[in-house]
Design an enzyme around this catalytic site. Structure first.
Site, PDB file in Angstrom:
ATOM      1  N   ASP A 145      25.331  21.276  56.107  1.00  9.93           N
ATOM      2  CA  ASP A 145      24.129  20.702  55.502  1.00  9.93           C
ATOM      3  C   ASP A 145      22.938  20.845  56.438  1.00  9.93           C
ATOM      4  O   ASP A 145      22.010  20.041  56.410  1.00  9.93           O
ATOM      5  CB  ASP A 145      24.373  19.219  55.167  1.00  9.93           C
ATOM      6  N   LYS A 148      19.541  26.225  55.979  1.00  9.54           N
ATOM      7  CA  LYS A 148      20.359  27.017  55.050  1.00  9.54           C
ATOM      8  C   LYS A 148      20.579  28.433  55.568  1.00  9.54           C
ATOM      9  O   LYS A 148      21.597  29.045  55.285  1.00  9.54           O
ATOM     10  CB  LYS A 148      19.711  27.024  53.661  1.00  9.54           C
ATOM     11  N   ASP A 173      26.342  21.967  51.180  1.00  9.07           N
ATOM     12  CA  ASP A 173      25.307  21.384  50.328  1.00  9.07           C
ATOM     13  C   ASP A 173      24.228  22.432  50.066  1.00  9.07           C
ATOM     14  O   ASP A 173      24.060  23.375  50.847  1.00  9.07           O
ATOM     15  CB  ASP A 173      24.687  20.162  51.031  1.00  9.07           C
ATOM     16  N   ASN A 174      23.516  22.299  48.954  1.00  7.82           N
ATOM     17  CA  ASN A 174      22.287  23.063  48.687  1.00  7.82           C
ATOM     18  C   ASN A 174      22.456  24.562  48.521  1.00  7.82           C
ATOM     19  O   ASN A 174      21.550  25.325  48.867  1.00  7.82           O
ATOM     20  CB  ASN A 174      21.260  22.843  49.812  1.00  7.82           C
ATOM     21  N   GLU A 203      19.553  15.696  45.347  1.00  9.75           N
ATOM     22  CA  GLU A 203      19.540  14.261  45.623  1.00  9.75           C
ATOM     23  C   GLU A 203      18.286  13.605  45.047  1.00  9.75           C
ATOM     24  O   GLU A 203      17.189  14.132  45.130  1.00  9.75           O
ATOM     25  CB  GLU A 203      19.622  13.984  47.136  1.00  9.75           C
TER      26      GLU A 203
HETATM   27  C1  LIG Z   1      21.405  25.275  64.041  1.00 11.28           C
HETATM   28  C2  LIG Z   1      21.402  23.797  63.977  1.00 11.28           C
HETATM   29  N1  LIG Z   1      22.194  23.073  64.813  1.00 11.28           N
HETATM   30  C3  LIG Z   1      22.180  21.730  64.727  1.00 11.28           C
HETATM   31  N2  LIG Z   1      21.417  21.007  63.858  1.00 11.28           N
HETATM   32  C4  LIG Z   1      20.630  21.706  63.030  1.00 11.28           C
HETATM   33  C5  LIG Z   1      20.592  23.119  63.043  1.00 11.28           C
HETATM   34  N3  LIG Z   1      19.740  23.524  62.073  1.00 11.28           N
HETATM   35  C6  LIG Z   1      19.235  22.425  61.503  1.00 11.28           C
HETATM   36  N4  LIG Z   1      19.777  21.324  62.066  1.00 11.28           N
HETATM   37  C7  LIG Z   1      19.508  19.942  61.682  1.00 11.28           C
HETATM   38  O1  LIG Z   1      20.054  19.807  60.387  1.00 11.28           O
HETATM   39  C8  LIG Z   1      19.107  19.132  59.540  1.00 11.28           C
HETATM   40  C9  LIG Z   1      18.515  20.141  58.623  1.00 11.28           C
HETATM   41  C10 LIG Z   1      18.792  20.132  57.323  1.00 11.28           C
HETATM   42  C11 LIG Z   1      18.146  21.158  56.430  1.00 11.28           C
HETATM   43  N5  LIG Z   1      18.297  20.690  55.065  1.00 11.28           N
HETATM   44  C12 LIG Z   1      17.417  21.077  54.156  1.00 11.28           C
HETATM   45  O2  LIG Z   1      16.512  21.863  54.407  1.00 11.28           O
HETATM   46  C13 LIG Z   1      17.545  20.477  52.809  1.00 11.28           C
HETATM   47  C14 LIG Z   1      16.448  20.619  51.940  1.00 11.28           C
HETATM   48  C15 LIG Z   1      16.498  20.056  50.659  1.00 11.28           C
HETATM   49  C16 LIG Z   1      15.359  20.218  49.758  1.00 11.28           C
HETATM   50  C17 LIG Z   1      15.562  20.467  48.413  1.00 11.28           C
HETATM   51  C18 LIG Z   1      14.469  20.627  47.548  1.00 11.28           C
HETATM   52  C19 LIG Z   1      13.177  20.523  48.049  1.00 11.28           C
HETATM   53  F1  LIG Z   1      12.124  20.651  47.237  1.00 11.28           F
HETATM   54  C20 LIG Z   1      12.969  20.268  49.402  1.00 11.28           C
HETATM   55  C21 LIG Z   1      14.053  20.121  50.261  1.00 11.28           C
HETATM   56  C22 LIG Z   1      17.630  19.351  50.227  1.00 11.28           C
HETATM   57  C23 LIG Z   1      18.717  19.225  51.113  1.00 11.28           C
HETATM   58  O3  LIG Z   1      19.831  18.545  50.722  1.00 11.28           O
HETATM   59  C24 LIG Z   1      18.688  19.786  52.379  1.00 11.28           C
HETATM   60  O4  LIG Z   1      19.804  19.662  53.170  1.00 11.28           O
HETATM   61  C25 LIG Z   1      18.070  18.545  60.466  1.00 11.28           C
HETATM   62  O5  LIG Z   1      18.509  17.305  60.930  1.00 11.28           O
HETATM   63  C26 LIG Z   1      18.044  19.595  61.570  1.00 11.28           C
HETATM   64  O6  LIG Z   1      17.543  19.073  62.766  1.00 11.28           O
HETATM   65 MG   LIG Z   2      21.421  18.945  52.014  1.00 15.77          MG
END
Ligand SMILES: Cc1ncnc2c1ncn2[C@@H]1O[C@H](/C=C/CNC(=O)c2cc(-c3ccc(F)cc3)cc(O)c2O)[C@@H](O)[C@H]1O
Ligand SMILES: [Mg+2]
Length: 218
Positions: A145, A148, A173-174, A203
């Site tokens: 999660d 992406k 997820d997603n 969500e």
């Molecule tokens: C390589 C690496 N290593 C470690 N941590 C890492 C990492 N890469 C990222 N992270 C961590 O993980 C989370 C990031 C989550 C990204 N999730 C989403 O982008 C996301 C977006 C939506 C969404 C849907 C529709 C929209 F219009 C806008 C947003 C829904 C979701 O459920 C998502 O998960 C965040 O806490 C980041 O610091």
């Molecule tokens: Mg997600």
């Protein structure tokens, strides 16, 4: 001073959830994010699917990529047996700090019912070190999660590091929204994976979304 969304989520937990009660922490975050401000937690609809997969797999070892505020960490940890080993990776120190407090409020830190080991750092740095750092051979369940575009590279990395076995379950997820097309293409075309779609919604919205469940078969 400016209070970040994740700080407001943490305050909502501290104000509305009962210490030591994981379900009340989940409820408090879901209420805040559906009534006050949207946030990218997996949410309750997909969360129930996550719960059913965790209960079915009953994993002794779990890896979560992308802790964010700890919502899915608390959901997963509250369903694991006491001997289970649960690693969650988060590279943003601010998110990790909030997640530690959300996990602690749920009593999962104190009760050591399961100590989700929240490791600050990038998944690509940590995945190769997990075996010797945590004494884990393979993961029974991986929940993806995080960003992406890291889903595919991290899945390949986990394969290369021998962290996946016959029967390991990857839950992502997603895969539709925001989407992980290269990951979906890879697992769908690979004979090593049996995949299953869980239909759901993004969500806290009515938007079409899917959790992508993958069993590994050799
Ligand atoms: C390589 C690496 N290593 C470690 N941590 C890492 C990492 N890469 C990222 N992270 C961590 O993980 C989370 C990031 C989550 C990204 N999730 C989403 O982008 C996301 C977006 C939506 C969404 C849907 C529709 C929209 F219009 C806008 C947003 C829904 C979701 O459920 C998502 O998960 C965040 O806490 C980041 O610091
Ligand atoms: Mg997600």
């Amino acid at each position: 001073s400016f209070v970040s969304l994740r700080q407001r989520i943490l305050s909502a937990v501290q104000k509305n959830a009962t210490r030591g009660d994981p379900r009340s922490v989940i409820r408090a975050i879901d209420q805040f994010c559906s009534q006050k401000e949207w946030a990218m937690n997996v949410g309750n609809e997909k969360g129930c699917i996550l719960d059913s997969v965790v209960s079915e797999v009953n994993p002794a070892t779990v890896l979560e990529l992308g802790t964010y505020c700890g919502y899915s960490t608390v959901r997963i940890a509250s369903l694991l047996p006491p001997y289970a080993k649960f690693i969650t990776l988060e590279f943003n120190p601010d998110f990790a700090a909030v997640a530690r407090q959300v996990i602690a409020w749920a009593g999962l830190e104190d009760k050591v019912k399961i100590k989700p080991c929240l490791v600050e750092g990038a998944s690509s740095d940590w995945i190769p070190k997990i075996k010797e750092q945590f004494g884990i051979k393979t993961f029974d369940l991986v929940f993806l999660d995080h960003w992406k575009e890291h889903y595919l590279s991290d899945t390949k990395l986990m394969e290369e590091c021998g962290l996946l076995r016959k029967g390991s379950v990857l839950l992502a997820d997603n895969v539709i929204c925001p989407g992980a097309p290269d990951y979906v293409e890879y697992v769908r075309s690979s004979p090593r994976y049996k995949s299953h779609y869980f239909r759901s919604h993004l969500e806290y919205t009515k938007a079409e979304e899917n959790l992508w469940y993958l069993g590994i078969i050799e």
